[in-house]
Scaffold this motif. Structure first.
Motif, PDB file in Angstrom:
ATOM      1  N   SER A  92       0.825  -1.212   0.000  1.00  0.00           N
ATOM      2  CA  SER A  92       0.000   0.000   0.000  1.00  0.00           C
ATOM      3  C   SER A  92       0.856   1.257   0.000  1.00  0.00           C
ATOM      4  N   THR A  93       1.928   1.221   0.770  1.00  0.00           N
ATOM      5  CA  THR A  93       2.838   2.368   0.788  1.00  0.00           C
ATOM      6  C   THR A  93       3.441   2.586  -0.594  1.00  0.00           C
ATOM      7  N   LEU A  94       3.771   1.503  -1.283  1.00  0.00           N
ATOM      8  CA  LEU A  94       4.328   1.616  -2.629  1.00  0.00           C
ATOM      9  C   LEU A  94       3.300   2.212  -3.592  1.00  0.00           C
ATOM     10  N   VAL A  95       2.048   1.726  -3.513  1.00  0.00           N
ATOM     11  CA  VAL A  95       1.002   2.258  -4.398  1.00  0.00           C
ATOM     12  C   VAL A  95       0.814   3.754  -4.145  1.00  0.00           C
ATOM     13  N   ASN A  96       0.703   4.146  -2.885  1.00  0.00           N
ATOM     14  CA  ASN A  96       0.532   5.566  -2.555  1.00  0.00           C
ATOM     15  C   ASN A  96       1.707   6.393  -3.076  1.00  0.00           C
ATOM     16  N   SER A  97       2.900   5.833  -2.941  1.00  0.00           N
ATOM     17  CA  SER A  97       4.094   6.575  -3.378  1.00  0.00           C
ATOM     18  C   SER A  97       4.151   6.698  -4.893  1.00  0.00           C
ATOM     19  N   LEU A  98       3.711   5.678  -5.603  1.00  0.00           N
ATOM     20  CA  LEU A  98       3.665   5.742  -7.059  1.00  0.00           C
ATOM     21  C   LEU A  98       2.659   6.773  -7.543  1.00  0.00           C
ATOM     22  N   ASP A 224      11.390  -4.617  -1.782  1.00  0.00           N
ATOM     23  CA  ASP A 224      11.099  -3.436  -0.962  1.00  0.00           C
ATOM     24  C   ASP A 224      11.794  -3.542   0.390  1.00  0.00           C
ATOM     25  N   ARG A 225      11.911  -2.381   1.038  1.00  0.00           N
ATOM     26  CA  ARG A 225      12.404  -2.318   2.413  1.00  0.00           C
ATOM     27  C   ARG A 225      13.723  -3.078   2.580  1.00  0.00           C
ATOM     28  N   THR A 226      14.665  -2.759   1.706  1.00  0.00           N
ATOM     29  CA  THR A 226      15.957  -3.443   1.720  1.00  0.00           C
ATOM     30  C   THR A 226      17.027  -2.510   2.283  1.00  0.00           C
ATOM     31  N   PRO A 227      17.735  -2.912   3.337  1.00  0.00           N
ATOM     32  CA  PRO A 227      18.827  -2.077   3.863  1.00  0.00           C
ATOM     33  C   PRO A 227      19.857  -1.796   2.768  1.00  0.00           C
ATOM     34  N   PRO A 228      20.366  -0.566   2.691  1.00  0.00           N
ATOM     35  CA  PRO A 228      21.312  -0.216   1.606  1.00  0.00           C
ATOM     36  C   PRO A 228      22.495  -1.158   1.502  1.00  0.00           C
ATOM     37  N   ASP A 229      23.007  -1.599   2.652  1.00  0.00           N
ATOM     38  CA  ASP A 229      24.197  -2.451   2.601  1.00  0.00           C
ATOM     39  C   ASP A 229      23.874  -3.893   2.183  1.00  0.00           C
ATOM     40  N   ALA A 230      22.573  -4.225   2.068  1.00  0.00           N
ATOM     41  CA  ALA A 230      22.183  -5.586   1.684  1.00  0.00           C
ATOM     42  C   ALA A 230      21.593  -5.636   0.283  1.00  0.00           C
ATOM     43  N   VAL A 231      21.490  -4.475  -0.373  1.00  0.00           N
ATOM     44  CA  VAL A 231      20.822  -4.434  -1.678  1.00  0.00           C
ATOM     45  C   VAL A 231      21.497  -5.357  -2.676  1.00  0.00           C
ATOM     46  N   ASN A 261       7.254  10.314   4.559  1.00  0.00           N
ATOM     47  CA  ASN A 261       6.868  11.653   4.979  1.00  0.00           C
ATOM     48  C   ASN A 261       5.577  11.614   5.787  1.00  0.00           C
ATOM     49  N   ASP A 262       5.041  12.776   6.091  1.00  0.00           N
ATOM     50  CA  ASP A 262       3.845  12.855   6.935  1.00  0.00           C
ATOM     51  C   ASP A 262       2.640  12.150   6.314  1.00  0.00           C
ATOM     52  N   GLU A 263       2.594  12.041   5.001  1.00  0.00           N
ATOM     53  CA  GLU A 263       1.492  11.354   4.334  1.00  0.00           C
ATOM     54  C   GLU A 263       1.742   9.864   4.175  1.00  0.00           C
ATOM     55  N   GLY A 264       2.874   9.406   4.697  1.00  0.00           N
ATOM     56  CA  GLY A 264       3.188   7.983   4.589  1.00  0.00           C
ATOM     57  C   GLY A 264       3.736   7.596   3.242  1.00  0.00           C
ATOM     58  N   LEU A 265       4.341   8.587   2.515  1.00  0.00           N
ATOM     59  CA  LEU A 265       4.868   8.310   1.188  1.00  0.00           C
ATOM     60  C   LEU A 265       6.385   8.184   1.221  1.00  0.00           C
ATOM     61  N   LEU A 266       6.886   7.277   0.375  1.00  0.00           N
ATOM     62  CA  LEU A 266       8.334   7.157   0.212  1.00  0.00           C
ATOM     63  C   LEU A 266       8.849   8.344  -0.612  1.00  0.00           C
ATOM     64  N   PRO A 267      10.117   8.661  -0.503  1.00  0.00           N
ATOM     65  CA  PRO A 267      10.670   9.709  -1.357  1.00  0.00           C
ATOM     66  C   PRO A 267      10.449   9.363  -2.829  1.00  0.00           C
ATOM     67  N   ALA A 268      10.180  10.377  -3.622  1.00  0.00           N
ATOM     68  CA  ALA A 268       9.910  10.154  -5.049  1.00  0.00           C
ATOM     69  C   ALA A 268      11.060   9.432  -5.721  1.00  0.00           C
ATOM     70  N   SER A 269      12.295   9.694  -5.274  1.00  0.00           N
ATOM     71  CA  SER A 269      13.456   9.053  -5.887  1.00  0.00           C
ATOM     72  C   SER A 269      13.471   7.541  -5.652  1.00  0.00           C
ATOM     73  N   SER A 270      12.847   7.091  -4.552  1.00  0.00           N
ATOM     74  CA  SER A 270      12.865   5.665  -4.215  1.00  0.00           C
ATOM     75  C   SER A 270      12.021   4.842  -5.186  1.00  0.00           C
ATOM     76  N   VAL A 271      11.011   5.494  -5.762  1.00  0.00           N
ATOM     77  CA  VAL A 271      10.113   4.747  -6.659  1.00  0.00           C
ATOM     78  C   VAL A 271      10.192   5.286  -8.086  1.00  0.00           C
ATOM     79  N   ALA A 272      11.181   6.101  -8.362  1.00  0.00           N
ATOM     80  CA  ALA A 272      11.275   6.744  -9.681  1.00  0.00           C
ATOM     81  C   ALA A 272      11.430   5.710 -10.797  1.00  0.00           C
ATOM     82  N   ASP A 273      12.258   4.698 -10.569  1.00  0.00           N
ATOM     83  CA  ASP A 273      12.477   3.696 -11.624  1.00  0.00           C
ATOM     84  C   ASP A 273      11.183   2.929 -11.935  1.00  0.00           C
ATOM     85  N   ILE A 274      10.469   2.563 -10.908  1.00  0.00           N
ATOM     86  CA  ILE A 274       9.221   1.812 -11.102  1.00  0.00           C
ATOM     87  C   ILE A 274       8.209   2.691 -11.818  1.00  0.00           C
TER      88      ILE A 274
END
Length: 590
Positions: A92-98, A224-231, A261-274
């Motif tokens: 749901s967070t991904l859909v909202n962010s997209l 989703d929700r992958t630590p940077p050092d484990a990507v 953010n306050d609306e529960g959205l991921l940064p736009a850059s996190s979902v830009a590729d998708i």
């Protein structure tokens, strides 16, 4: 699952209205027929493996109604990307962010029960009416927790030609959520499968992905929700898993773990590729159509392949019903034959019936005379027989009791035989358990029915004698024996096929029948006696068969209620082959 699925004519008409060519119209008609054949096939008997085939049957009917037929009728409709995945994967967070705003509520408590949410461009709203996608789900435009509703959200952030659907968790502890998730994924043109670094190796998501690979569905994976050092480590391992399972060409996107953010959205850059990938598909009509056709063709191909297993299961049902029917028929046919035999081989001319008959005819001197002087005894038989009306009545009562006992015993035997044969099969055991009565015994009112049948037969024998002797009632012989006396004599003759033999040759029972026959011949003559005996015998046999047929029906009615048709499996195979033929013909044209 549609309440009013399209008929063949309606489907063809819809195809023509939407610009469908002759090939698509033929394919649509064939698919509607295939759905009908699947629905008509019955798999009610508990046979090994039937649970799996019932599930397959439901899944195929659902996919035909929820996706294949509606999508083929509206091939130009927006591409539907269903976002599905495991509990807590962040769908749901991904859909909202997209979308860029909160359109679906992320679940805080598990399991979350809510309606699926479909986000579309306002210009595409007309494509998502009740008759198009998932027609059994009510359309609403408000937030709701009703899993039977599809929440529609219009958003300019979603490009025209694309719709995004947020589905429930595929591994929810709530069965309704899991069922709905599977239904929604089966209706997708594109699966956007969301997993996490902690859950990507779970078995349930991979079962869904295996199904997607089998039917060549278009799939994209979001880690989703992958630590940077484990990507790098996790994505590399996940890519190898996808390749080994036939999904090496599926795009793999990674969203690193981070705040919202306050609306529960991921940064736009996190979902830009998708977002960019989805927008490019939406903008390229040719690419979008290729995705839709890939998934649609894969779904059709998989359905036609799976229908043969259901057809095989239906054939097993036909065979099982045939065997159960044959076993029940054998049990009751055997008992009918045994009753008929026992009522005509002298068996009944023993015990009480024989004693009462001997009282009536006074067999001592008469039988000895018959042994030596059968030829002239006919003329003197009136003087030899000393029966009285009350004695004839005693014979009648004894016959009634003996016949009733004989019929009841064999009805019980037939019930036991039929039950025993059914108990030897799992399918028969289940039917007996659900029968609502003890089929291993004769029905409760059978004794009463048998009593009435025997009395009715005796009354008919009386009528036969009365009718045959209508012109002889003034003769001394007729008056000496009367209708009752001659009737019991006719019954005795019916009970022994040894009639015509001497007492010495046939024994006591046969001699009694000979005596009855000679008595009747003295009044009616040889030919009339043979005719009367044959009529009475056939009448008794008919009544016995009717009695046991009514008992047999308790078993056969259970089978008839199953609605297992002999031609169902072949009809399903033919419908499936027709769809395959049209698919192959279309491929040759491309």
């Amino acid at each position: 699952m549609s309440e009013t699925p399209p008929t063949e004519s309606a489907a063809a008409g819809a195809a023509e209205k939407t610009g469908g060519d002759a090939d698509s119209t033929r394919m649509l008609t064939a698919l509607v027929r295939l759905r009908g054949s699947l629905q008509e096939v019955a798999l009610p008997l508990e046979i090994p493996g039937v649970v799996t085939q019932r599930q397959a049957q439901r899944e195929m009917v659902d996919q035909l109604e929820d996706y294949v037929i509606p999508r083929l009728m509206t091939i130009e409709a927006p591409m539907l990307a269903v976002v599905g995945g495991s509990t807590g994967a962040g769908k749901s967070t991904l859909v909202n962010s997209l979308v860029g705003r909160r359109v679906t509520e992320p679940g805080v408590l598990r399991p979350t029960t809510r309606s699926p949410v479909l986000v579309h461009n306002p210009a595409d709203a007309h494509w998502f009416g009740q008759d198009r996608l998932l027609p059994d789900l009510e359309r609403v435009t408000r937030s709701t927790n009703d899993p039977e509703a599809l929440q529609l959200v219009a958003s300019q952030e979603v490009p025209a030609g694309l719709a995004i659907l947020d589905a429930p968790d595929i591994d929810s502890v709530e069965e309704r959520n899991r069922t709905l998730a599977a239904q929604l994924l089966a209706a997708a043109d594109l699966w956007l499968f969301v997993t996490s670094a902690a859950r990507y190796a779970d078995q349930v998501p991979w079962e869904f992905l295996r199904q997607a690979a089998e039917r060549s569905a278009a799939v994209a994976i979001v880690l989703d929700r992958t630590p940077p050092d484990a990507v790098e480590t996790v994505s590399t391992h996940l890519a190898r898993m996808l390749a080994s399972r036939g999904l090496k060409d599926s795009p793999l996107f990674t969203v690193t773990e981070g705040g919202v953010n306050d609306e529960g959205l991921l940064p736009a850059s996190s979902v830009a590729d998708i977002r960019g990938w989805l927008e490019s598909l939406a903008a390229d009509a040719e690419a979008r159509t290729a995705v839709v056709k890939q998934t649609l063709d894969g779904a059709i191909r998989t359905i036609t392949r799976r229908t043969h297993s259901v057809a095989d299961a239906a054939t097993e049902q036909v065979d099982a019903v045939r065997r159960l029917r044959e076993d029940a028929n054998k049990a009751y046919d055997a008992s009918v034959d045994e009753i008929v035999e026992a009522s005509a081989d002298g068996t009944l001319l023993r015990g009480e019936v024989l004693a009462r008959w001997q009282e009536f005819v006074g067999t001592g001197e008469l039988l000895r005379s018959l042994e030596n002087r059968v030829g002239w005894i006919r003329d003197r038989i009136v003087n030899a027989v000393r029966g009285k009306p009350q004695q004839a009545e005693r014979v009648t009562v004894a016959v009634e009791s003996g016949l009733e006992t004989l019929i009841l015993e064999h009805a019980e035997t037939a019930a036991e035989r039929a039950e025993g044969s059914w108990q030897s099969m799992a399918s028969g055991q289940a039917l007996l358990t659900d029968a609502g009565e003890d089929l291993g015994r004769a029905s409760r009112d059978f004794r009463r029915k048998a009593e009435r049948a025997v009395r009715d037969w005796q009354a008919d024998v009386l009528d036969m004698v009365r009718t045959e002797g209508a012109d002889k009632r003034s003769t001394a012989r007729f008056l000496a024996f009367g209708v009752n006396g001659l009737s019991v004599a006719l019954m005795v003759v019916v009970f022994a096929h040894t009639a015509g033999l001497t007492g010495a040759e046939a024994g006591i029972a046969g001699g009694s029948a000979v005596l009855g026959q000679k008595l009747l011949e003295a009044v009616f003559g040889d030919q009339a006696v043979r005719t009367l005996a044959e009529r009475a015998r056939k009448d008794l046999e008919r009544r016995v068969r009717e009695l046991l047929d009514s008992e047999r029906r308790r078993y056969l009615d259970l089978l008839d209620a199953l609605a297992v048709t002999v031609d169902g499996p072949d009809a399903l195979r033919q419908a499936s082959r027709r769809v395959d033929d049209l698919r192959f013909a279309a491929q040759r044209k491309e």
